[in-house]
Design an enzyme around this catalytic site. Structure first.
Site, PDB file in Angstrom:
ATOM      1  N   ILE A   1      52.847 -22.657  -5.452  1.00  0.00           N
ATOM      2  CA  ILE A   1      52.636 -23.212  -5.964  1.00  0.00           C
ATOM      3  C   ILE A   1      50.973 -23.887  -6.421  1.00  0.00           C
ATOM      4  O   ILE A   1      50.346 -23.859  -4.987  1.00  0.00           O
ATOM      5  CB  ILE A   1      53.130 -24.234  -6.425  1.00  0.00           C
TER       6      ILE A   1
ATOM      7  N   CYS B   1      47.646 -19.149   1.788  1.00  0.00           N
ATOM      8  CA  CYS B   1      47.288 -20.636   1.177  1.00  0.00           C
ATOM      9  C   CYS B   1      46.506 -21.598   1.961  1.00  0.00           C
ATOM     10  O   CYS B   1      46.779 -22.614   2.689  1.00  0.00           O
ATOM     11  CB  CYS B   1      49.192 -21.181   0.458  1.00  0.00           C
TER      12      CYS B   1
ATOM     13  N   TRP C   1      48.047 -13.761  -2.546  1.00  0.00           N
ATOM     14  CA  TRP C   1      48.255 -12.207  -3.060  1.00  0.00           C
ATOM     15  C   TRP C   1      49.504 -12.321  -4.772  1.00  0.00           C
ATOM     16  O   TRP C   1      50.108 -12.884  -4.250  1.00  0.00           O
ATOM     17  CB  TRP C   1      48.591 -11.306  -2.155  1.00  0.00           C
TER      18      TRP C   1
ATOM     19  N   LYS D   1      44.214 -22.465  -1.675  1.00  0.00           N
ATOM     20  CA  LYS D   1      43.227 -21.801  -0.838  1.00  0.00           C
ATOM     21  C   LYS D   1      43.671 -20.208  -0.865  1.00  0.00           C
ATOM     22  O   LYS D   1      43.751 -19.638  -2.163  1.00  0.00           O
ATOM     23  CB  LYS D   1      43.111 -21.326   0.029  1.00  0.00           C
TER      24      LYS D   1
END
Length: 225
Positions: A150, A180, A85, A82
């Site tokens: 990751i 995320c 930054w 998702k």
């Protein structure tokens, strides 16, 4: 015939020469094309980009519109995951390499995690995995915090995108998003954990060596990179 697997650093762009995300993406695409076309060679080549990006939010394929921060630059990308930054103080790595005829993407992600965990151990941090969640985590009291994210994509059996290791970056930008897509855990940095500043440049060598080892590639820049 024995295949020589060499991982070479294509580019290093660290502070104060921050890399715009769009420029980094163009570099990835160029390397991806080159490596895709050379997959049949007996000597399997691979390239690595290391950088600190200019401040930017990137949204993976599963990011919903309501998860985007307001009045901020957000770039849609084709990786998994998702929104996150990138910015100064964060070491971003893009391994561009072939996973062979039958890519095992999960194994590849686990190898990246292993490399980052080993690099963290070199500075005295015990990182670990969490089942069902990618990235590398540390324990802070009773809660878990992510220190490395990751997000990857495999196209024509060759990898794109990579990892982001929080070294000395500001954590304030993460407060504008759910990093995320994980709402029940926080984020942290190496510097915050150790209570002293560790910059991307300081840990780059250890990260590169550990990633090469985990991926079972020969490091063409042994020692200081």
């Amino acid at each position: 015939m024995y295949s020589i697997r060499v991982l070479a650093i294509e580019c290093i762009r660290l502070a104060p020469e921050y890399l715009p995300f769009e420029e980094g993406w163009r570099m990835q695409q160029e390397l991806h094309k080159k490596i895709t076309e050379s997959q049949t060679n007996k000597n399997r080549q691979a390239s690595m980009i290391f950088c600190e990006h200019e401040p930017v939010y990137t949204a993976g394929a599963r990011t919903r519109s309501w998860e985007m921060p307001q009045n901020e630059k957000v770039i849609r990308v084709g990786r998994g995951g998702k929104i996150t930054w990138h910015g100064p103080g964060q070491l971003v790595g893009y391994p561009i390499l072939s996973l062979g005829a039958t890519p095992d993407v999960l194994r590849y992600v686990r190898q990246i995690e292993e490399g980052l965990i080993n690099a963290l151990q070199s500075v005295g941090i015990n990182g670990f995995r969490i089942a069902g969640r990618s990235g590398v985590w540390v324990r802070n009291g009773v809660s878990d915090e992510k220190v490395a994210a990751i997000g990857v994509r495999v196209q024509k059996n060759v990898t794109l995108h990579g990892f982001a290791l929080n070294c000395s970056n500001d954590l304030a930008p993460f407060e504008k998003i759910v990093p995320c897509g994980i709402s029940d855990a926080g984020v942290t940095t190496i510097s915050r954990i150790l209570k002293r500043t560790i910059t991307p440049k300081e840990i780059l060598d250890s990260v590169f060596n550990s990633i090469c080892s985990a991926l079972e590639y020969i490091n063409t820049c042994r020692g200081n990179v």
